[in-house]
Design a protein around this motif. Structure first.
Motif, PDB file in Angstrom:
ATOM      1  N   MET A   1       0.922  -1.234   0.011  1.00  0.00           N
ATOM      2  CA  MET A   1      -0.026   0.033   0.029  1.00  0.00           C
ATOM      3  C   MET A   1       0.907   1.225   0.052  1.00  0.00           C
ATOM      4  SD  MET A   1      -3.293   0.956   0.106  1.00  0.00           S
ATOM      5  CE  MET A   1      -4.230   2.136   0.391  1.00  0.00           C
ATOM      6  N   SER A   2       0.345   2.323  -0.768  1.00  0.00           N
ATOM      7  CA  SER A   2       1.441   3.558  -0.905  1.00  0.00           C
ATOM      8  C   SER A   2       1.459   4.325   0.356  1.00  0.00           C
ATOM      9  CB  SER A   2       0.795   4.423  -1.946  1.00  0.00           C
ATOM     10  OG  SER A   2       1.404   5.361  -1.967  1.00  0.00           O
ATOM     11  N   ALA A   3       2.614   4.805   0.548  1.00  0.00           N
ATOM     12  CA  ALA A   3       2.752   5.604   1.782  1.00  0.00           C
ATOM     13  C   ALA A   3       1.998   6.967   1.799  1.00  0.00           C
ATOM     14  CB  ALA A   3       4.288   5.899   1.968  1.00  0.00           C
ATOM     15  N   LEU A   4       1.569   7.475   0.726  1.00  0.00           N
ATOM     16  CA  LEU A   4       0.884   8.524   0.548  1.00  0.00           C
ATOM     17  C   LEU A   4      -0.415   8.423  -0.219  1.00  0.00           C
ATOM     18  CD1 LEU A   4       3.784  10.761  -0.544  1.00  0.00           C
ATOM     19  CD2 LEU A   4       2.719  10.717   1.589  1.00  0.00           C
ATOM     20  N   VAL A   5      -1.383   9.222   0.261  1.00  0.00           N
ATOM     21  CA  VAL A   5      -2.538   9.354  -0.481  1.00  0.00           C
ATOM     22  C   VAL A   5      -2.560  10.120  -1.808  1.00  0.00           C
ATOM     23  CG1 VAL A   5      -5.197  10.673  -0.344  1.00  0.00           C
ATOM     24  CG2 VAL A   5      -4.107   9.477   1.712  1.00  0.00           C
ATOM     25  N   HIS A   6      -3.157   9.686  -2.950  1.00  0.00           N
ATOM     26  CA  HIS A   6      -2.845  10.336  -4.158  1.00  0.00           C
ATOM     27  C   HIS A   6      -3.884   9.875  -5.192  1.00  0.00           C
ATOM     28  CE1 HIS A   6      -1.905   6.022  -4.537  1.00  0.00           C
ATOM     29  NE2 HIS A   6      -1.854   6.033  -5.727  1.00  0.00           N
ATOM     30  N   GLN A   7      -3.857  10.880  -6.207  1.00  0.00           N
ATOM     31  CA  GLN A   7      -4.703  10.643  -7.168  1.00  0.00           C
ATOM     32  C   GLN A   7      -4.150  10.221  -8.525  1.00  0.00           C
ATOM     33  OE1 GLN A   7      -8.072  10.975  -6.822  1.00  0.00           O
ATOM     34  NE2 GLN A   7      -7.445  11.517  -4.640  1.00  0.00           N
ATOM     35  N   ALA A  28      -2.319  23.063  -0.296  1.00  0.00           N
ATOM     36  CA  ALA A  28      -3.002  22.359  -1.161  1.00  0.00           C
ATOM     37  C   ALA A  28      -3.493  20.892  -0.805  1.00  0.00           C
ATOM     38  CB  ALA A  28      -2.598  22.714  -2.843  1.00  0.00           C
ATOM     39  N   ASP A  29      -3.677  20.077  -1.905  1.00  0.00           N
ATOM     40  CA  ASP A  29      -3.828  18.508  -1.699  1.00  0.00           C
ATOM     41  C   ASP A  29      -3.682  18.025  -3.041  1.00  0.00           C
ATOM     42  OD1 ASP A  29      -6.322  18.797  -3.215  1.00  0.00           O
ATOM     43  OD2 ASP A  29      -7.501  18.720  -1.554  1.00  0.00           O
ATOM     44  N   PRO A  51       0.351  13.039  -5.710  1.00  0.00           N
ATOM     45  CA  PRO A  51       0.455  12.706  -4.177  1.00  0.00           C
ATOM     46  C   PRO A  51       0.300  13.680  -3.372  1.00  0.00           C
ATOM     47  CG  PRO A  51       2.768  12.940  -4.902  1.00  0.00           C
ATOM     48  CD  PRO A  51       1.917  13.085  -6.159  1.00  0.00           C
ATOM     49  N   ARG A  52      -0.526  13.395  -2.281  1.00  0.00           N
ATOM     50  CA  ARG A  52      -0.792  14.499  -1.217  1.00  0.00           C
ATOM     51  C   ARG A  52       0.269  14.545  -0.148  1.00  0.00           C
ATOM     52  NH1 ARG A  52      -5.845  13.098   2.676  1.00  0.00           N
ATOM     53  NH2 ARG A  52      -7.047  13.452   0.760  1.00  0.00           N
ATOM     54  N   ALA A  53       0.614  15.754  -0.041  1.00  0.00           N
ATOM     55  CA  ALA A  53       1.729  15.852   1.051  1.00  0.00           C
ATOM     56  C   ALA A  53       1.442  15.310   2.586  1.00  0.00           C
ATOM     57  CB  ALA A  53       2.116  17.293   1.332  1.00  0.00           C
ATOM     58  N   PRO A  54       2.339  14.937   3.487  1.00  0.00           N
ATOM     59  CA  PRO A  54       2.053  14.089   4.402  1.00  0.00           C
ATOM     60  C   PRO A  54       1.695  14.767   5.854  1.00  0.00           C
ATOM     61  CG  PRO A  54       4.205  14.097   4.497  1.00  0.00           C
ATOM     62  CD  PRO A  54       3.617  14.802   2.977  1.00  0.00           C
ATOM     63  N   LEU A  55       1.794  16.332   5.743  1.00  0.00           N
ATOM     64  CA  LEU A  55       1.797  16.927   6.924  1.00  0.00           C
ATOM     65  C   LEU A  55       0.800  17.908   7.045  1.00  0.00           C
ATOM     66  CD1 LEU A  55       3.550  17.768   9.478  1.00  0.00           C
ATOM     67  CD2 LEU A  55       4.761  19.632   8.115  1.00  0.00           C
ATOM     68  N   THR A  56       0.111  18.041   8.243  1.00  0.00           N
ATOM     69  CA  THR A  56      -1.110  19.026   8.505  1.00  0.00           C
ATOM     70  C   THR A  56      -0.355  19.978   9.574  1.00  0.00           C
ATOM     71  OG1 THR A  56      -2.056  17.562  10.113  1.00  0.00           O
ATOM     72  CG2 THR A  56      -3.005  17.641   7.602  1.00  0.00           C
ATOM     73  N   LEU A  57      -0.695  21.336   9.574  1.00  0.00           N
ATOM     74  CA  LEU A  57      -0.295  22.252  10.446  1.00  0.00           C
ATOM     75  C   LEU A  57      -1.527  23.108  11.106  1.00  0.00           C
ATOM     76  CD1 LEU A  57       2.621  23.615   8.331  1.00  0.00           C
ATOM     77  CD2 LEU A  57       2.709  21.760  10.473  1.00  0.00           C
ATOM     78  N   PRO A  58      -1.405  22.930  12.467  1.00  0.00           N
ATOM     79  CA  PRO A  58      -2.562  23.691  13.211  1.00  0.00           C
ATOM     80  C   PRO A  58      -2.564  24.930  12.721  1.00  0.00           C
ATOM     81  CG  PRO A  58      -1.147  22.521  14.785  1.00  0.00           C
ATOM     82  CD  PRO A  58      -0.359  22.408  13.570  1.00  0.00           C
ATOM     83  N   GLY A  59      -3.657  25.578  12.668  1.00  0.00           N
ATOM     84  CA  GLY A  59      -4.093  26.984  11.868  1.00  0.00           C
ATOM     85  C   GLY A  59      -3.716  26.987  10.473  1.00  0.00           C
ATOM     86  N   TRP A  60      -3.302  26.190   9.798  1.00  0.00           N
ATOM     87  CA  TRP A  60      -2.966  26.055   8.459  1.00  0.00           C
ATOM     88  C   TRP A  60      -3.912  25.226   7.518  1.00  0.00           C
ATOM     89  CZ3 TRP A  60       0.451  29.759   5.971  1.00  0.00           C
ATOM     90  CH2 TRP A  60       1.049  30.332   6.717  1.00  0.00           C
ATOM     91  N   PRO A  61      -4.417  25.745   6.478  1.00  0.00           N
ATOM     92  CA  PRO A  61      -5.368  24.758   5.713  1.00  0.00           C
ATOM     93  C   PRO A  61      -4.358  23.767   5.000  1.00  0.00           C
ATOM     94  CG  PRO A  61      -4.985  27.063   4.635  1.00  0.00           C
ATOM     95  CD  PRO A  61      -4.389  27.092   5.930  1.00  0.00           C
ATOM     96  N   ALA A  80      13.127  15.933   5.958  1.00  0.00           N
ATOM     97  CA  ALA A  80      13.463  14.301   5.665  1.00  0.00           C
ATOM     98  C   ALA A  80      12.425  13.493   5.705  1.00  0.00           C
ATOM     99  CB  ALA A  80      14.609  13.961   6.838  1.00  0.00           C
ATOM    100  N   ALA A  81      11.676  13.766   6.621  1.00  0.00           N
ATOM    101  CA  ALA A  81      10.364  12.784   6.564  1.00  0.00           C
ATOM    102  C   ALA A  81       9.588  12.820   5.372  1.00  0.00           C
ATOM    103  CB  ALA A  81       9.316  13.282   7.885  1.00  0.00           C
ATOM    104  N   ALA A  82       9.222  13.916   4.823  1.00  0.00           N
ATOM    105  CA  ALA A  82       8.611  14.025   3.672  1.00  0.00           C
ATOM    106  C   ALA A  82       9.210  13.251   2.317  1.00  0.00           C
ATOM    107  CB  ALA A  82       8.361  15.523   3.193  1.00  0.00           C
ATOM    108  N   ARG A  83      10.680  13.443   2.525  1.00  0.00           N
ATOM    109  CA  ARG A  83      11.567  13.066   1.493  1.00  0.00           C
ATOM    110  C   ARG A  83      11.720  11.321   1.450  1.00  0.00           C
ATOM    111  NH1 ARG A  83      17.011  11.348   1.106  1.00  0.00           N
ATOM    112  NH2 ARG A  83      17.775  11.625  -1.003  1.00  0.00           N
ATOM    113  N   ALA A  84      11.576  10.854   2.854  1.00  0.00           N
ATOM    114  CA  ALA A  84      11.460   9.227   2.874  1.00  0.00           C
ATOM    115  C   ALA A  84      10.050   8.758   2.448  1.00  0.00           C
ATOM    116  CB  ALA A  84      11.457   9.140   4.346  1.00  0.00           C
ATOM    117  N   LYS A  85       8.914   9.591   2.613  1.00  0.00           N
ATOM    118  CA  LYS A  85       7.759   9.162   2.315  1.00  0.00           C
ATOM    119  C   LYS A  85       7.507   9.311   0.756  1.00  0.00           C
ATOM    120  CE  LYS A  85       5.327  10.105   6.478  1.00  0.00           C
ATOM    121  NZ  LYS A  85       4.211   9.575   7.272  1.00  0.00           N
TER     122      LYS A  85
END
Length: 218
Positions: A1-7, A28-29, A51-61, A80-85
């Motif tokens: 299964m892929s590590a990232l949600v994607h279209q 974005a997404d 692919p969808r980026a893996p990170l969400t940030l409080p207060g940011w859409p 580094a975490a995003a690069r690994a994913k």
């Protein structure tokens, strides 16, 4: 299964002549650049993946690839975490589709261009056919260095487009990227306009041609 949600948008023929992976910008997404895939590949020869980026940030859409302490200098840990994913995602994609890295373009807008540069210029990763960067920069971050000469030797090409009125990522980032890539021997097509922080429609026809030239018919 892929590590990232994607279209995904498959090639019209069911037998793709290449792979176009588009990484979205900050906040974005995975749906954001899917329609751009249709624009860049009007004949639908390619398999398009967003692919969808893996990170969400409080207060940011939306979704983010990394934390931004200062533009041009990603936070090392989240970068580094995003690069690994993305490493796992691209490897799974190549294996599943059977499309080789040398028939792949990494593209993106803004923060997505940063990740396209990162994955495309990493010396420990397979070299793609091309890097398509709208309004981005080659990052400066602890623990990562671009292997520009290695990409040039492998034949990786680059398309860089940026607006002189970009209030988020200064056009100097694009000029530095052009200089870095050309100094290392990479074939760069460079475009500037008076645009702000968006994909200038004036650059799109050249990008369409560049994608077709970079991934010609087999």
């Amino acid at each position: 299964m892929s590590a990232l949600v994607h279209q995904e948008r498959p090639a019209a023929s069911g037998a793709p002549e290449g792979l176009l992976v588009l990484h979205h910008g900050r906040g974005a997404d995975d749906h954001d650049l899917l329609s751009l895939g249709d624009v860049l590949d009007p004949e639908q020869r390619l398999h398009v993946v967003t692919p969808r980026a893996p990170l969400t940030l409080p207060g940011w859409p939306g979704y983010h690839w990394y934390v931004v302490p200062r533009v041009g200098y990603p936070d090392p840990e989240t970068f580094a975490a995003a690069r690994a994913k993305l490493t796992a995602f691209h490897d799974e994609l190549w294996e599943r589709t059977g499309i080789a890295p040398e028939r792949t373009i990494f593209g993106g807008f803004s923060m997505g261009s940063v990740m396209s540069y990162t994955m495309g210029l990493s010396g420990d990763r397979p070299a793609p056919a091309g890097i398509l960067a709208f309004a981005g920069f080659v990052p400066t971050v602890d623990g990562w260095q671009p292997d520009v000469a290695g990409r040039a030797e492998a034949g990786t090409r680059a398309f860089v487009a940026h607006g002189r009125n970009d209030q988020v990522m200064d056009v100097e980032f694009a000029r530095r990227a052009q200089a870095l890539l050309e100094a290392g021997g990479v074939d760069v097509e460079y475009h500037e306009s008076d645009a702000a922080h968006h994909i200038d429609p004036a650059h799109v026809p050249d990008a369409v041609r560049w994608v077709a030239d970079t991934l010609p018919r087999a």
